[in-house]
Every structure is written in C-alpha cells, then in structure tokens.
Scaffold this motif. Structure first.
Motif, short mmCIF file in Angstrom:
data_model
loop_
_atom_site.label_atom_id
_atom_site.label_comp_id
_atom_site.label_asym_id
_atom_site.label_seq_id
_atom_site.Cartn_x
_atom_site.Cartn_y
_atom_site.Cartn_z
N ASP A 440 -1.75 35.68 -4.50
CA ASP A 440 -1.34 35.97 -3.21
C ASP A 440 -0.13 35.17 -2.74
OD1 ASP A 440 -2.81 33.55 -3.44
OD2 ASP A 440 -3.73 33.85 -1.58
N GLY A 441 0.18 33.96 -3.07
CA GLY A 441 1.58 33.24 -3.31
C GLY A 441 2.52 33.91 -3.74
N VAL A 465 -4.79 38.67 -6.63
CA VAL A 465 -5.87 37.71 -6.58
C VAL A 465 -5.79 36.90 -5.14
CG1 VAL A 465 -7.07 35.94 -7.61
CG2 VAL A 465 -5.82 37.56 -9.05
N ASN A 467 -6.77 34.16 -3.42
CA ASN A 467 -7.58 33.05 -3.41
C ASN A 467 -7.00 31.96 -2.09
OD1 ASN A 467 -5.15 32.13 -4.65
ND2 ASN A 467 -6.14 31.54 -6.55
N GLY A 469 -4.11 30.96 -1.29
CA GLY A 469 -3.23 29.59 -1.42
C GLY A 469 -2.55 29.60 -2.82
N TYR A 470 -2.06 28.49 -2.95
CA TYR A 470 -1.29 28.28 -4.34
C TYR A 470 -2.01 27.26 -5.23
CZ TYR A 470 3.22 29.01 -1.65
OH TYR A 470 4.21 29.62 -0.75
N THR A 471 -3.13 27.96 -5.65
CA THR A 471 -4.27 27.31 -6.34
C THR A 471 -3.73 26.69 -7.66
OG1 THR A 471 -5.89 28.76 -5.83
CG2 THR A 471 -6.25 27.64 -7.80
MG MG Z 1 -3.27 32.31 -4.85
#
Ligand code: MG
Ligand code: TPU
Length: 560
Positions: A440-441, A465, A467, A469-471
């Motif tokens: 997403d980021g 994906v 999720n 945030g910046y996993t």
């Molecule tokens: Mg992400």
C-alpha cells in the motif's frame, strides 16, 4: 538532399534497434520534437501522467525489449525523470532520456527562461545528467546531431546504462543527414582473443583444482547477455547453481541443478548450507551490497571466489578485462571437468516444503493464503513484478516454471517503481501476462500510472497488499512515520476508468473473496485488475523480520 531532420533521425535510429514505443510527457520545449517522432509510423507515442513514471515506464520497457526511451521537457520534466534514470543506471538498463531544451539563440544572450532556476545558467541539466548516465549530450547543431545521437545510442547499448540527450527546441526540426546502416550503432568490439584464452585457461585450472564448486548467479548476468552461457557452464560442471535475490529467474528454476536463492540467513532451504559447504564459488554478474549480503553477513570472498562480470574476470591473483562474459563462459564450459559433488550433498540438505492447506473460504485473508492463490497463476508466459517491501520476500517464494520471468529493482529500491515499470514492460512484451505485487505504501507514490494501463487496455493483474503501513520499515526501525493514510485502493479504479475505462478494482478481505477476484482478473482482458488484499499489519514474512534486523544492525554500526 536528406529527407531527415534531427527528430526524425533520432526516431529512425530507435526504430532500427527495435524500439516500438516511446514514453512522453509534453512541454513547450519538446513539442516540435514530439511531432517529428509522430511522423514515424513504427514508433508509437505513449503518454504518461508524470515524468518520474515516464522514466520508470521506459525502464520497464527496457527490461522487456532491450532499450527504453522517455521524452520530457526541460528541467521541470527531466529532473523528475532523472530519479528513474539513476534507477536504470543501478539496474543496468539502457534507457535514453530525451529532453527538449531552450532555443539556441538563448544560450549566450543572458536571457532568463521559464522552467529554469531563474538564473542564466543553462548547463546545469547536462551537468546533473552526466552524473546519472553513461553519456550525456546537448544538441544545438543539426550538422553534429547524427554523430551525437549515434554516440549516445551506441554507448547506452554497449554499457547497458542510461543516457541523456537534450535537443534545443529550434533544432528538432532542422534538416540533417540520413541514418546509415544499424550495424554502426549496435556492433560491439569482440572479446580480446589473447585475454580470453588466458582467462579461460587460468579459470579452468582454478576450477579443475577444486572438488566442490558452486555457481552463484547475480543480477548483472542479464545485462551481460550471458544467461544461456551460464547454463552451458553449469551443465559442464554439473554443480549446484544458486541465484541471488536480484537475479531471480535469470537461471531456470526447473533446471535439475538449481538449488534456490542464496541470501544469507534468509536463503531457500539448504541453499546457504551448500554455498558454505562448497570449496569455491563462481559468481556470475554478482552484486554484493548491504541488502543482498543481509547487512554484510553473507558475502563470498577471498581466494576461493571467482568473480566474472560483464567485461572482466577476477580471482586469486588474476584480473582480466576486455572480454565478454558470454564468451568467457562458453569457452570455459568446454575446458572444465565435471564437478558434481555439491548436487549429491544438496540432496541431504534440502528440506521438503510442506504444501500449504487452502484456507476456508470465509477465513480472514492472510499473506500465506495470498501466496498460495497467486502461485498457480505463474506460468511460462508470466512476468512477476515484486515491489520493494514485503513483496520482495513474498515474491522470492514463488516457484517459477521455465519461461517465467521475475522483475525486481533491488539495487535502486525506489518504492512505487513497479507500477510504471510494469506498464512499460507490458507494452514491450504484449504476449506476456504481467502480475504485480506491491504494498500500500509503495502504491501511493505512482498510483496514477494505473490510469495509463487502463488507457492502453493492458490486462495487468495488481495484487496490492494493504497491511496499513510501511511494514518493511517497521521491521528495520519503527516509529509513527511508518503509519500511512489508508485509501480506498480498489475504489480508485472507478475514478481512473472515468467514462471509457475497463479496469477492475476489487476488495479481498477473505480467502473466498480473493479467489473470486482472481477469477474476475483472469476474465478481464480489456484492462488492468487491481485486487486490494487486506491483511493484518503484522502479517509479514519471517524473512523480512530476520533481514530487517540484520539491516538495522548494519545501519547502526557506530562511526569508526
Ligand atoms: Mg504496507
Ligand atoms: O509490504 P510493505 O508494507 O512492507 O510495503 P509498503 O506498504 O509498500 O511499504 C514500503 C515502505 C518503504 C519505504 C517508506 N520501503 N522503503 N521505504 C523507503 C523509501 C522511501 N522513498 C523511496 C522513493 N523509496 C524508498 N525505498
């Protein structure tokens, strides 16, 4: 009298080397040039939403078709595109950035011009471009243009690096000589015969003195155009062949000697063990950086390592240059003795991976279930794009049938690259099914280019994906900056479709919804399908977690 002008000359040279599309954002400094490009029936003009994406589209096109071209306007356009050009440099891809430029009468008059910094300096773009390309030229004379253009194309192809051409706006339509035969710009100097013989003989002696060599395939193998020859050497030796992450798909995964990805502690099962067990590592086009060595923890080096690169070979007291890797490999293949000890040993290390059980249809979507469903979509005709983020590590887990290709931008690592690059690639390789895996980021950087996929009716499948945030950054170093604004990603497609698009945007929060969305995607041949896959914020690969920890340690080394 020649029928050509500077613009039509450049367009014809590009067509001669097999370029069929060029990516553009118009601006007053390049409009006359774009008119000249339009005159060539064999070169389609493809609009992009912004110049960064335009550069990445050309980069993706180069991955599919050998060379990409982006045409932008002076400074405001070119500076944005140069980020992607830096990426093409890092990734060894020939991309020609063509920028419109001021009228020749303004260069020495002290006039202030728009799209500049408001000073009289009109040289800064060329100076900046020089740092990011293998060659950069400014064309202000139609008479000199053919020589400059030929030099740029020849150098970009030879070096497999990007190049920059700026063309004064009043020169684009100025008459010039006609293009000569294409051989003048594509012919490379052959390997130096004496050096080649010496390198092959020394390397054969080195290898024949070892009992258990392995081959390690690196990302520069493609730029060296030596993928076929690497297989020749592998088969002559009969040894294990491991592939670095950035080179995934550069050696066929269904080949009996393929033993997986070598990536330090996050290697495929048994792969790191076999590389460590070997008594010599033959690295072909390998690039060792902090990411590929997992924070400098896994880097073959010393007298038992042979490094063969695009034009040079280096090992234990030897250095040979001026030879092509493909020549070196195919000659070496004819001189080495069989050394297959690592294959027998690998059979002992290899652990059988357990098939993943399908999730129940109403079960909340997980990363594992996503991969389980994406796996069978990858066929011999598929090219997978894996974006920076956990998509890198998920992508590594896909098993590629022979013919499948895998694209990754691991050296430059610009989040958002995969959307415009997949767009450019799809135009360069219309026969291939493109699958893009992106977080997403990353998507938030370059999302607009999905609109161009819609405009060009490209059936790219995007697994986004979500999720929240910046996993990947969370695993390296967490803080509030790793939270992002959520978007209605699936809903964006309606916006991009407007009145005439055929893109599909679908939301998958359960295993069943994902399966249904994939069916819709496979049916939709008139445009892209974006499937927003919602998973838990902490549903990350164990590989990302281990790798992130090692990279954080490397980043945190105190100053010495
Ligand atoms: Mg992400
Ligand atoms: O799956 P996941 O969450 O790891 O991926 P997502 O959501 O795409 O997040 C990517 C986060 C990320 C950043 C912010 N990865 N690298 N960076 C640093 C970065 C910033 N700006 C650019 C142009 N490239 C980067 N790699």
């Amino acid at each position: 009298m020649s029928a050509y002008n500077v613009g039509t000359y450049l367009a014809e040279r590009l067509v001669q080397i097999g370029v069929k599309h060029h990516f553009v954002v118009p601006g007053d400094y390049n409009l006359v040039l774009l008119d000249q490009f339009l005159k060539n029936q064999n070169l389609l003009q493809v609009g992009c939403c912004n110049e960064l994406n335009c550069g990445f589209a050309a980069e993706g096109y180069a991955r599919a078709n050998g060379l990409g071209v982006a045409v932008v306007t002076y400074s405001v356009g070119a500076l944005s595109a140069l980020n992607a050009i830096g990426g093409a440099y890092a990734e060894n891809l020939p991309v020609i950035l063509v920028s419109g430029a001021p009228n020749t009468n303004d260069y020495s008059t002290g006039h202030l011009l728009h799209h500049t910094m408001g000073t009289q300096d009109l040289t800064y773009m060329l100076e900046i471009a020089r740092k990011l390309t293998c060659t950069a030229v400014s064309i202000t004379s139609a008479e000199d243009a053919p020589e400059q253009i030929d030099h740029v194309i020849r150098t970009a192809l030879r070096e497999q690096k990007p190049a920059y051409i700026e063309i004064a706006c009043n020169i684009a339509e100025a008459p010039c000589a006609s293009p000569g035969p294409v051989s003048a710009i594509i012919n490379e100097a052959p390997s130096d015969a004496e050096t080649l013989a010496a390198a092959v003989s020394a390397a054969a002696e080195f290898l024949n003195s070892k009992q258990k060599p392995v081959l390690l395939i690196g990302s520069q193998l493609r730029a060296a155009k030596a993928e076929k020859e690497a297989i020749e050497l592998a088969e002559a030796l009969g040894c294990s062949v491991a592939v670095m992450a950035a080179a995934k798909s550069f050696f066929p995964e269904e080949h009996p000697q393929y033993v997986g990805t070598y990536w330090g502690e996050i290697s495929s099962p048994g792969t790191s063990a076999i590389v460590d067990w070997s008594d010599s590592v033959v690295c072909l086009g390998a690039v060792f950086n902090d990411y590929s060595t997992v924070g400098w923890t896994a880097m073959p080096s010393g007298p038992t390592v042979l490094n063969a690169n695009k034009d040079s070979v280096k090992f234990d007291g030897y250095h040979f240059s001026g030879i092509h890797l493909r020549d070196f490999l195919s000659c070496l293949a004819r001189k080495v003795e069989k050394r297959d000890a690592t294959m027998a040993e690998f059979a002992r290390f290899r652990s059988q991976s357990m098939p993943v059980e399908p999730a129940r249809s109403e079960a909340k979507l997980s990363r594992i279930e996503m991969l389980r469903q994406i796996g069978p979509l990858v066929t011999a005709k598929t090219t997978v794009f894996a974006e920076t983020g956990d998509s890198w590590f998920n992508g590594m887990k896909l098993q590629l049938p022979t013919g499948a290709r895998f694209e990754i931008e691991m050296q430059w690592g610009h989040i958002g690259w995969s959307i415009p690059a997949a767009f450019g690639y799809a135009l360069g390789a219309p026969e291939r099914q493109i699958i893009c895996m992106i977080g997403d980021g990353s998507f938030q950087l370059t999302a607009q280019e999905v609109a161009q996929m819609i405009r060009q009716k490209l059936p790219i499948i995007i697994f986004l994906v979500n999720n929240h945030g910046y996993t990947i950054e969370v695993e390296i170093h967490d803080g509030p900056y790793n939270n992002i604004k959520n978007w209605d990603y699936a809903g964006l497609i309606k916006v991009f479709n407007a009145e005439d698009g055929a893109g599909q945007g679908l939301l998958a929060t359960t295993a069943g919804e994902l399966a249904q969305a994939i069916e819709v995607a496979l049916e939709n041949r008139e445009g892209p399908t974006l499937i927003e896959c919602v998973i838990d914020r902490d549903d990350a690969t164990a590989d990302l977690i281990s790798w992130g920890r090692a990279v954080a340690v490397a980043n945190a080394r105190p100053h010495r």
